[in-house]
Design a protein around this motif. Structure first.
Motif, PDB file in Angstrom:
ATOM      1  N   ALA A 162       8.595  -5.306  16.457  1.00  0.00           N
ATOM      2  CA  ALA A 162       7.190  -5.768  15.997  1.00  0.00           C
ATOM      3  C   ALA A 162       6.763  -5.582  14.601  1.00  0.00           C
ATOM      4  CB  ALA A 162       6.345  -5.123  16.991  1.00  0.00           C
ATOM      5  N   LEU A 163       6.926  -4.540  14.097  1.00  0.00           N
ATOM      6  CA  LEU A 163       6.968  -4.011  12.790  1.00  0.00           C
ATOM      7  C   LEU A 163       7.435  -4.788  11.947  1.00  0.00           C
ATOM      8  CD1 LEU A 163       6.468  -0.037  13.210  1.00  0.00           C
ATOM      9  CD2 LEU A 163       4.479  -1.726  12.432  1.00  0.00           C
ATOM     10  N   ASP A 164       8.720  -5.173  11.959  1.00  0.00           N
ATOM     11  CA  ASP A 164       9.621  -5.915  11.111  1.00  0.00           C
ATOM     12  C   ASP A 164       9.131  -7.109  11.150  1.00  0.00           C
ATOM     13  OD1 ASP A 164      11.168  -3.504  10.587  1.00  0.00           O
ATOM     14  OD2 ASP A 164      12.868  -4.102  11.919  1.00  0.00           O
ATOM     15  N   SER A 165       8.769  -7.707  12.244  1.00  0.00           N
ATOM     16  CA  SER A 165       8.363  -9.163  12.412  1.00  0.00           C
ATOM     17  C   SER A 165       7.071  -9.351  11.572  1.00  0.00           C
ATOM     18  CB  SER A 165       8.370  -9.637  13.770  1.00  0.00           C
ATOM     19  OG  SER A 165       9.554  -9.536  14.462  1.00  0.00           O
ATOM     20  N   ALA A 166       6.109  -8.446  11.459  1.00  0.00           N
ATOM     21  CA  ALA A 166       4.962  -8.400  10.929  1.00  0.00           C
ATOM     22  C   ALA A 166       5.131  -8.245   9.695  1.00  0.00           C
ATOM     23  CB  ALA A 166       4.080  -7.402  11.674  1.00  0.00           C
ATOM     24  N   GLY A 167       6.211  -7.772   9.042  1.00  0.00           N
ATOM     25  CA  GLY A 167       6.392  -7.695   7.744  1.00  0.00           C
ATOM     26  C   GLY A 167       6.131  -6.375   7.122  1.00  0.00           C
ATOM     27  N   VAL A 168       5.895  -5.489   8.024  1.00  0.00           N
ATOM     28  CA  VAL A 168       5.952  -3.952   7.683  1.00  0.00           C
ATOM     29  C   VAL A 168       7.181  -3.166   7.116  1.00  0.00           C
ATOM     30  CG1 VAL A 168       5.154  -1.867   8.444  1.00  0.00           C
ATOM     31  CG2 VAL A 168       3.945  -3.776   9.265  1.00  0.00           C
ATOM     32  N   ARG A 169       6.841  -2.699   6.087  1.00  0.00           N
ATOM     33  CA  ARG A 169       8.094  -1.760   5.425  1.00  0.00           C
ATOM     34  C   ARG A 169       7.855  -0.468   6.241  1.00  0.00           C
ATOM     35  NH1 ARG A 169       8.392   0.790  -0.666  1.00  0.00           N
ATOM     36  NH2 ARG A 169      10.243   1.817  -0.133  1.00  0.00           N
ATOM     37  N   THR A 170       8.966  -0.182   7.208  1.00  0.00           N
ATOM     38  CA  THR A 170       9.046   1.208   7.715  1.00  0.00           C
ATOM     39  C   THR A 170      10.012   1.741   7.095  1.00  0.00           C
ATOM     40  OG1 THR A 170       8.282   0.070   9.874  1.00  0.00           O
ATOM     41  CG2 THR A 170       9.208   2.034  10.020  1.00  0.00           C
ATOM     42  N   GLU A 171       9.668   3.152   6.715  1.00  0.00           N
ATOM     43  CA  GLU A 171      10.539   4.139   6.106  1.00  0.00           C
ATOM     44  C   GLU A 171      10.609   5.509   7.190  1.00  0.00           C
ATOM     45  OE1 GLU A 171      12.574   3.512   3.913  1.00  0.00           O
ATOM     46  OE2 GLU A 171      11.767   1.679   3.025  1.00  0.00           O
ATOM     47  N   LEU A 172      11.714   5.540   7.629  1.00  0.00           N
ATOM     48  CA  LEU A 172      11.641   6.746   8.455  1.00  0.00           C
ATOM     49  C   LEU A 172      12.420   8.065   7.523  1.00  0.00           C
ATOM     50  CD1 LEU A 172      13.450   5.255  11.684  1.00  0.00           C
ATOM     51  CD2 LEU A 172      10.792   5.685  10.996  1.00  0.00           C
ATOM     52  N   ARG A 173      12.343   9.162   8.247  1.00  0.00           N
ATOM     53  CA  ARG A 173      12.925  10.195   7.543  1.00  0.00           C
ATOM     54  C   ARG A 173      12.252  10.567   6.130  1.00  0.00           C
ATOM     55  NH1 ARG A 173      17.752   8.588   9.610  1.00  0.00           N
ATOM     56  NH2 ARG A 173      18.630  10.027  11.386  1.00  0.00           N
ATOM     57  N   THR A 174      10.992  10.176   6.065  1.00  0.00           N
ATOM     58  CA  THR A 174      10.049  10.305   4.774  1.00  0.00           C
ATOM     59  C   THR A 174       8.938  10.994   4.840  1.00  0.00           C
ATOM     60  OG1 THR A 174      10.852   8.071   4.532  1.00  0.00           O
ATOM     61  CG2 THR A 174       9.167   8.643   3.055  1.00  0.00           C
ATOM     62  N   ARG A 175       8.860  12.289   4.437  1.00  0.00           N
ATOM     63  CA  ARG A 175       7.904  13.239   4.312  1.00  0.00           C
ATOM     64  C   ARG A 175       6.962  12.754   3.188  1.00  0.00           C
ATOM     65  NH1 ARG A 175       7.342  15.932   9.240  1.00  0.00           N
ATOM     66  NH2 ARG A 175       9.351  16.324   9.932  1.00  0.00           N
ATOM     67  N   VAL A 176       5.715  12.829   3.420  1.00  0.00           N
ATOM     68  CA  VAL A 176       4.822  12.734   2.462  1.00  0.00           C
ATOM     69  C   VAL A 176       4.185  14.107   1.899  1.00  0.00           C
ATOM     70  CG1 VAL A 176       2.326  11.833   1.826  1.00  0.00           C
ATOM     71  CG2 VAL A 176       3.760  10.390   3.319  1.00  0.00           C
ATOM     72  N   GLY A 177       4.249  14.150   0.607  1.00  0.00           N
ATOM     73  CA  GLY A 177       3.801  15.350  -0.004  1.00  0.00           C
ATOM     74  C   GLY A 177       2.384  15.871  -0.482  1.00  0.00           C
ATOM     75  N   ALA A 178       1.964  14.400  -0.820  1.00  0.00           N
ATOM     76  CA  ALA A 178       0.539  14.357  -1.233  1.00  0.00           C
ATOM     77  C   ALA A 178      -0.049  13.211  -1.129  1.00  0.00           C
ATOM     78  CB  ALA A 178       0.339  15.189  -2.584  1.00  0.00           C
ATOM     79  N   VAL A 179      -1.297  13.438  -1.000  1.00  0.00           N
ATOM     80  CA  VAL A 179      -2.247  11.974  -1.279  1.00  0.00           C
ATOM     81  C   VAL A 179      -3.385  12.322  -2.166  1.00  0.00           C
ATOM     82  CG1 VAL A 179      -3.777  10.442  -0.253  1.00  0.00           C
ATOM     83  CG2 VAL A 179      -1.810  11.176   1.336  1.00  0.00           C
ATOM     84  N   SER A 180      -3.445  11.677  -3.378  1.00  0.00           N
ATOM     85  CA  SER A 180      -4.130  11.911  -4.353  1.00  0.00           C
ATOM     86  C   SER A 180      -5.043  10.725  -4.839  1.00  0.00           C
ATOM     87  CB  SER A 180      -3.540  12.660  -5.385  1.00  0.00           C
ATOM     88  OG  SER A 180      -2.709  11.946  -6.113  1.00  0.00           O
ATOM     89  N   ARG A 181      -6.200  10.964  -5.528  1.00  0.00           N
ATOM     90  CA  ARG A 181      -7.125   9.945  -6.265  1.00  0.00           C
ATOM     91  C   ARG A 181      -6.290   9.318  -7.340  1.00  0.00           C
ATOM     92  NH1 ARG A 181     -12.196   8.636  -4.556  1.00  0.00           N
ATOM     93  NH2 ARG A 181     -11.655   7.023  -5.782  1.00  0.00           N
ATOM     94  N   ALA A 182      -6.214   7.796  -7.516  1.00  0.00           N
ATOM     95  CA  ALA A 182      -5.894   7.367  -8.747  1.00  0.00           C
ATOM     96  C   ALA A 182      -6.929   6.910  -9.534  1.00  0.00           C
ATOM     97  CB  ALA A 182      -4.828   5.889  -8.387  1.00  0.00           C
ATOM     98  N   ASP A 183      -6.609   6.706 -10.875  1.00  0.00           N
ATOM     99  CA  ASP A 183      -7.492   6.173 -11.915  1.00  0.00           C
ATOM    100  C   ASP A 183      -7.922   4.928 -11.475  1.00  0.00           C
ATOM    101  OD1 ASP A 183      -7.054   8.739 -12.924  1.00  0.00           O
ATOM    102  OD2 ASP A 183      -5.772   7.861 -14.588  1.00  0.00           O
TER     103      ASP A 183
END
Length: 471
Positions: free
Chosen positions: A235-256
């Motif tokens: 369903a995600l693929d059909s909706a056009g979502v890019r799905t990346e597994l085995r992918t850890r997020v290190g940080a979420v920070s504000r952008a300029d």
């Protein structure tokens, strides 16, 4: 990337591929937002998943839903999996009571409903329920009417435990065991003394006292991975979502200039080390992981996330050499066994029978060695199921989810954050957020709705809540 009218396409990053994250990603993509979904595991589905054990496909734990779980039913429809997880035509729960009678045959009772209007739909079943006395059944009816009068919006309910309320309304210890906890432990993952009245009232009012069929039970007749991973990924693929597994997020920070940078880390992925620019970010991960990723100032009281405790669930899996249970499931009284489900067909087993014993509120057993659990539960299953006596046990194993749900303790409501944070463009999802529901698949999907809806509003996208017509 630009849209057909020359404007830059909005990009949202969803961190976490459980039911909450999948739902948020689908909602955002369906509204025309470009979506990237990042999941640290090699699969989708969060804590409702499957794995292989030899020739068996095993669910990590038994999961059910009710007809009133309209959000999860939307999810099943959206991933084209509703036919694989059908609902009972009418609520019918077999309850076996061995009552401490040693080798005596278990007594069968049933929790059933009729097509009569609420609350009369439960009256015939309650009148015939053999595990309570006539006086106890009458007291249940009185408590149900009192429960129906509770205002779920009353904040005082969150600070009261369910057991205190039940005691005030004349419920005996036996009544709590044989009815209120029989349902409540399975849905809340806590016994009545450890459950918020607000969440308990929500479960019983919605599930048993809203409409006649609200509590009819549905469960997957296939491995959960088929629904929450395979079909969800499709369903995600059909909706056009890019799905990346085995992918850890290190940080979420504000952008300029607004927005966020999401630093993708992890291993064995082609986006390792990539910086993704996003207009909106949904953190659909457990509360402690969310706390670690939150930018400074995103919540007024971020430490409250760490105060949301976890509650474990233990599942005992037994493969017999012959058929020992003829029902699809049953609940038990007078035994440490809580709920037992036949998973033979879903697992792919073609000879013998595979039973899953689901043990909620399992704080006292979550670290017990497998050998000790085997010594405890095999004799209990023989007490409940005479056909299991002398049957070959081909396999016995245990799955443990130490952080299966958040603990629904009194006061937890004030700790649960809303989907929208103080940081514009950053949103939270997960069954632990302020959905009003306990930690269920329904609550997870509803949190995905909340986060996606808030994000779409912030991005200026017109949208309609998926359950608006059903609500």
């Amino acid at each position: 990337m630009t849209t057909a009218d020359g404007n830059r396409a909005r990009h949202a990053v969803v961190v976490g591929g459980g039911l909450a994250g999948i739902t948020a990603a689908l909602q955002l993509a369906d509204a025309g937002v470009r979506v990237t979904l990042l999941e640290g595991r090699p699969r989708l589905g969060g804590l409702a998943f499957s794995f292989r054990r030899g020739d068996l496909t095993v669910d990590n734990g038994q999961h059910v839903y009710l007809r009133c779980c309209t959000a999860y039913r939307w999810f099943l429809d959206r991933v084209d999996g509703a036919a694989l997880a059908p609902i009972q035509d009418r609520l019918d729960v077999p309850v076996l009571d061995v009552g401490g009678r040693g080798g005596a045959r278990a007594r069968l009772g049933r929790i059933r409903r009729t097509a009569l209007p609420v609350p009369l739909h439960l009256a015939p079943g309650l009148a015939a329920y053999p595990h309570l006395s006539l006086a106890e059944r009458a007291s249940v009816a009185r408590a149900a009417f009192a429960l129906q009068r509770l205002d779920l919006a009353d904040p005082a309910l969150d600070g009261t435990d369910f057991a205190t309320w039940l005691h005030r309304h004349g419920q005996s210890a036996r009544t709590v065991e044989a009815l209120w906890d029989l349902v409540g432990v399975a849905t809340l993952n806590a016994t009545a003394p450890n459950a918020s009245l607000a969440l308990a009232a929500m479960v019983f009012k919605t599930g048993l006292l809203s409409e006649p069929g609200a509590a009819d039970i549905g469960w997957a007749r296939v491995p959960l991975g088929d629904l929450h991973d395979t079909l969800a990924r499709k369903a995600l693929d059909s909706a056009g979502v890019r799905t990346e597994l085995r992918t850890r997020v290190g940080a979420v920070s504000r952008a300029d200039g607004g927005g966020f940078h999401v630093d993708g880390g992890g291993f064995h992925v082609d986006v390792a080390g990539e910086r993704l620019d996003a207009d909106a970010v949904v953190l659909a991960v457990p509360q402690r992981e969310a706390h670690a990723l939150l930018p400074e100032g995103a919540l007024d009281h971020p430490g409250r996330l760490l105060d949301i405790a976890d509650a474990p669930i233990l599942n005992v899996h037994v493969v017999y050499g012959r058929r020992v249970l003829r029902r699809p499931f049953f609940a038990a009284l007078g035994s440490p066994v809580q709920w037992v489900f036949d998973r033979t067909g879903a697992s792919g087993l073609t000879d013998g029978q595979y039973l899953a014993v689901s043990q909620s509120a399992a704080q006292d057993e979550i670290d017990t060695p497998v050998s000790a659990l085997r010594e405890r539960y095999l004799p209990e299953l023989e007490r409940l199921l005479p056909a299991a006596r002398g049957a070959e046990v081909r396999d016995f194993f245990v799955t443990r989810e130490r952080t299966a749900t958040f603990a629904p303790t009194p006061g937890v409501g004030r700790l649960r954050p809303a989907a929208r944070t103080r940081a514009p463009g950053l949103f939270l999802a997960g069954a632990w957020t302020a959905t009003g529901w306990p930690a269920t698949m329904e609550g997870a999907v509803r949190s995905g709705f909340d986060a996606a809806g808030a994000a779409l509003s912030a991005l200026g996208h017109r949208h309609q809540h998926p359950l608006q017509e059903a609500a």
